[in-house]
Design a protein around this motif. Structure first.
Motif, PDB file in Angstrom:
ATOM      1  N   GLY A 191      42.023  51.129  31.491  1.00 54.75           N
ATOM      2  CA  GLY A 191      42.030  51.487  32.906  1.00 54.75           C
ATOM      3  C   GLY A 191      41.333  50.483  33.787  1.00 54.75           C
ATOM      4  N   ASN A 192      40.559  49.562  33.179  1.00 53.90           N
ATOM      5  CA  ASN A 192      39.845  48.543  33.949  1.00 53.90           C
ATOM      6  C   ASN A 192      40.165  47.139  33.431  1.00 53.90           C
ATOM      7  OD1 ASN A 192      38.015  50.130  35.806  1.00 53.90           O
ATOM      8  ND2 ASN A 192      37.457  51.026  33.836  1.00 53.90           N
ATOM      9  N   GLU A 193      41.368  46.983  32.894  1.00 52.12           N
ATOM     10  CA  GLU A 193      41.727  45.711  32.281  1.00 52.12           C
ATOM     11  C   GLU A 193      41.664  44.545  33.268  1.00 52.12           C
ATOM     12  OE1 GLU A 193      43.746  48.932  29.882  1.00 52.12           O
ATOM     13  OE2 GLU A 193      43.496  48.470  32.017  1.00 52.12           O
ATOM     14  N   GLU A 194      42.110  44.777  34.497  1.00 50.17           N
ATOM     15  CA  GLU A 194      42.119  43.693  35.484  1.00 50.17           C
ATOM     16  C   GLU A 194      40.705  43.194  35.757  1.00 50.17           C
ATOM     17  OE1 GLU A 194      43.554  42.835  40.092  1.00 50.17           O
ATOM     18  OE2 GLU A 194      44.359  44.577  38.999  1.00 50.17           O
ATOM     19  N   ARG A 195      39.766  44.128  35.905  1.00 51.55           N
ATOM     20  CA  ARG A 195      38.369  43.750  36.129  1.00 51.55           C
ATOM     21  C   ARG A 195      37.807  43.020  34.915  1.00 51.55           C
ATOM     22  NH1 ARG A 195      34.344  41.688  38.883  1.00 51.55           N
ATOM     23  NH2 ARG A 195      32.326  42.615  38.459  1.00 51.55           N
ATOM     24  N   GLY A 196      38.162  43.497  33.719  1.00 52.99           N
ATOM     25  CA  GLY A 196      37.688  42.852  32.506  1.00 52.99           C
ATOM     26  C   GLY A 196      38.181  41.424  32.390  1.00 52.99           C
ATOM     27  N   ARG A 197      39.455  41.224  32.682  1.00 60.12           N
ATOM     28  CA  ARG A 197      40.013  39.875  32.590  1.00 60.12           C
ATOM     29  C   ARG A 197      39.416  38.952  33.656  1.00 60.12           C
ATOM     30  NH1 ARG A 197      44.726  43.056  31.245  1.00 60.12           N
ATOM     31  NH2 ARG A 197      45.169  42.748  29.031  1.00 60.12           N
ATOM     32  N   GLU A 198      39.103  39.512  34.809  1.00 58.32           N
ATOM     33  CA  GLU A 198      38.464  38.721  35.867  1.00 58.32           C
ATOM     34  C   GLU A 198      37.096  38.230  35.394  1.00 58.32           C
ATOM     35  OE1 GLU A 198      36.558  39.317  40.335  1.00 58.32           O
ATOM     36  OE2 GLU A 198      37.839  40.880  39.481  1.00 58.32           O
ATOM     37  N   LEU A 199      36.337  39.130  34.774  1.00 58.25           N
ATOM     38  CA  LEU A 199      35.015  38.749  34.266  1.00 58.25           C
ATOM     39  C   LEU A 199      35.145  37.748  33.126  1.00 58.25           C
ATOM     40  CD1 LEU A 199      33.287  42.253  34.275  1.00 58.25           C
ATOM     41  CD2 LEU A 199      32.795  40.338  35.809  1.00 58.25           C
ATOM     42  N   ALA A 200      36.115  37.978  32.219  1.00 59.05           N
ATOM     43  CA  ALA A 200      36.293  37.088  31.079  1.00 59.05           C
ATOM     44  C   ALA A 200      36.661  35.681  31.528  1.00 59.05           C
ATOM     45  CB  ALA A 200      37.371  37.642  30.149  1.00 59.05           C
ATOM     46  N   SER A 201      37.406  35.573  32.631  1.00 64.60           N
ATOM     47  CA  SER A 201      37.861  34.261  33.103  1.00 64.60           C
ATOM     48  C   SER A 201      36.706  33.399  33.596  1.00 64.60           C
ATOM     49  CB  SER A 201      38.883  34.434  34.231  1.00 64.60           C
ATOM     50  OG  SER A 201      38.262  34.935  35.413  1.00 64.60           O
ATOM     51  N   LYS A 202      35.530  33.995  33.819  1.00 62.62           N
ATOM     52  CA  LYS A 202      34.383  33.244  34.312  1.00 62.62           C
ATOM     53  C   LYS A 202      33.563  32.622  33.185  1.00 62.62           C
ATOM     54  CE  LYS A 202      34.082  36.094  38.469  1.00 62.62           C
ATOM     55  NZ  LYS A 202      33.285  37.073  39.262  1.00 62.62           N
ATOM     56  N   ALA A 203      33.897  32.940  31.924  1.00 63.76           N
ATOM     57  CA  ALA A 203      33.213  32.319  30.799  1.00 63.76           C
ATOM     58  C   ALA A 203      33.583  30.840  30.733  1.00 63.76           C
ATOM     59  CB  ALA A 203      33.593  33.017  29.494  1.00 63.76           C
ATOM     60  N   LEU A 204      32.732  30.039  30.131  1.00 62.24           N
ATOM     61  CA  LEU A 204      32.939  28.591  30.101  1.00 62.24           C
ATOM     62  C   LEU A 204      34.241  28.198  29.415  1.00 62.24           C
ATOM     63  CD1 LEU A 204      29.379  27.235  29.217  1.00 62.24           C
ATOM     64  CD2 LEU A 204      30.489  27.349  31.455  1.00 62.24           C
ATOM     65  N   LEU A 205      34.636  28.941  28.393  1.00 60.94           N
ATOM     66  CA  LEU A 205      35.842  28.580  27.648  1.00 60.94           C
ATOM     67  C   LEU A 205      37.112  29.058  28.323  1.00 60.94           C
ATOM     68  CD1 LEU A 205      34.715  29.094  23.943  1.00 60.94           C
ATOM     69  CD2 LEU A 205      34.568  27.058  25.397  1.00 60.94           C
ATOM     70  N   ASP A 206      36.989  29.819  29.412  1.00 57.58           N
ATOM     71  CA  ASP A 206      38.140  30.243  30.211  1.00 57.58           C
ATOM     72  C   ASP A 206      39.207  30.934  29.356  1.00 57.58           C
ATOM     73  OD1 ASP A 206      39.620  30.643  32.495  1.00 57.58           O
ATOM     74  OD2 ASP A 206      40.647  28.708  32.364  1.00 57.58           O
ATOM     75  N   ASP A 235      30.652  34.869  22.910  1.00 54.54           N
ATOM     76  CA  ASP A 235      30.968  35.281  24.274  1.00 54.54           C
ATOM     77  C   ASP A 235      31.702  34.215  25.075  1.00 54.54           C
ATOM     78  OD1 ASP A 235      29.001  33.442  24.832  1.00 54.54           O
ATOM     79  OD2 ASP A 235      27.803  34.771  26.104  1.00 54.54           O
ATOM     80  N   GLY A 236      32.186  33.156  24.412  1.00 50.51           N
ATOM     81  CA  GLY A 236      32.905  32.121  25.142  1.00 50.51           C
ATOM     82  C   GLY A 236      32.069  31.376  26.166  1.00 50.51           C
ATOM     83  N   GLY A 237      30.767  31.451  26.031  1.00 49.60           N
ATOM     84  CA  GLY A 237      29.893  30.795  27.001  1.00 49.60           C
ATOM     85  C   GLY A 237      29.566  31.655  28.207  1.00 49.60           C
ATOM     86  N   GLN A 238      29.831  32.953  28.093  1.00 47.27           N
ATOM     87  CA  GLN A 238      29.623  33.870  29.217  1.00 47.27           C
ATOM     88  C   GLN A 238      28.175  33.902  29.684  1.00 47.27           C
ATOM     89  OE1 GLN A 238      31.174  37.750  28.285  1.00 47.27           O
ATOM     90  NE2 GLN A 238      30.270  38.745  30.072  1.00 47.27           N
ATOM     91  N   THR A 239      27.223  33.765  28.766  1.00 45.80           N
ATOM     92  CA  THR A 239      25.819  33.907  29.131  1.00 45.80           C
ATOM     93  C   THR A 239      25.108  32.579  29.317  1.00 45.80           C
ATOM     94  OG1 THR A 239      25.327  34.133  26.751  1.00 45.80           O
ATOM     95  CG2 THR A 239      25.504  36.151  28.049  1.00 45.80           C
TER      96      THR A 239
END
Length: 240
Positions: A191-206, A235-239
């Motif tokens: 139900g919140n996939e769009e928000r999740g993908r938006e946050l994931a796209s900000k990780a360094l590995l994109d 975390d793909g560089g998220q932190t």
């Protein structure tokens, strides 16, 4: 070797169950409510020529955990690899202090801290008797950053970091490590996939971190005999 994966029928747990099977382990998959998912994972492993069972258990109940480990031992053999994957959250704004009721705290600490403790204690004799007993706890970057889906959730995952290190000492030479994923698109984001993908796209590995990414890290810790008491962040560089 027999591996027990709590919450092993869905998401990260399922990916871990399948990875451990492919590495040659018999796999016991525990579940509380997701019986269909657990049985589906068991069927997939058996169809691929592996050995697997599904075991119903409330991992926040010490007696139920001891019974679960006994059942796994009877059906597949002693537990030599334990993956404490079962977890839960109750989303709350971090500053909603009144929303963090005693009941919320009890639930978060029960699932995210006490359940791994109960499982490790129940399997301790098996793990110590194994040639290379291993515990891998599934944590979260929330336990490192202090931010997450709620304050009690973040604190419970921080406590799991402490449990990982203390168990590494208490159970040695059993190896105890932790994998701390960042945002992973599992059913928690339904139900919140769009928000999740938006946050994931900000990780360094994109790119999104997948359950399979986490499972590969878990398997690496299972097989890396010189590592204990450590937390591996996936975390793909998220932190950073």
């Amino acid at each position: 070797m027999t591996a027990l994966v709590t919450g092993g029928g869905t998401g990260i747990g399922r990916a871990c169950s399948l990875a451990l099977h492919r590495a040659g382990h018999a796999v016991a998959i525990s579940y509380r409510r997701s019986s269909d998912d657990a049985e589906s994972a068991v069927a997939a492993i058996r169809e691929d020529g592996g050995r697997a069972i599904a075991v119903a258990a409330d991992v926040t109940d010490d007696d139920a955990v001891r019974a679960m480990v006994a059942e796994v031992r009877a059906q597949l053999g002693p537990v030599e690899v334990l993956v404490n994957n079962a977890g839960a959250t109750i989303p709350l704004p971090l500053d909603d202090l009144d929303g963090a009721t005693d009941d919320v705290w009890r639930q978060m600490l029960g699932v995210n801290l006490m359940a791994p403790w109960y499982c490790a204690r129940a399997a301790a004799d098996d793990l110590r008797a194994a040639e290379d007993g291993v515990v891998v706890n599934i944590g979260s970057i929330a336990g490192l950053t202090g931010s997450g889906s709620s304050l009690p959730y973040a604190v419970s995952k921080s406590a799991l970091h402490g449990l990982t290190r203390s168990l590494a000492r208490a159970l040695a030479p059993v190896r105890v490590n932790e994998v701390a994923p960042g945002l992973v698109m599992t059913r928690w984001w339904a139900g919140n996939e769009e928000r999740g993908r938006e946050l994931a796209s900000k990780a360094l590995l994109d790119r999104e971190t997948t359950p399979e990414d986490v499972a590969r890290a878990v398997l690496g810790l299972v097989e890396s005999r010189a590592i204990t008491g450590q937390t591996v962040v996936v975390d793909g560089g998220q932190t950073l």
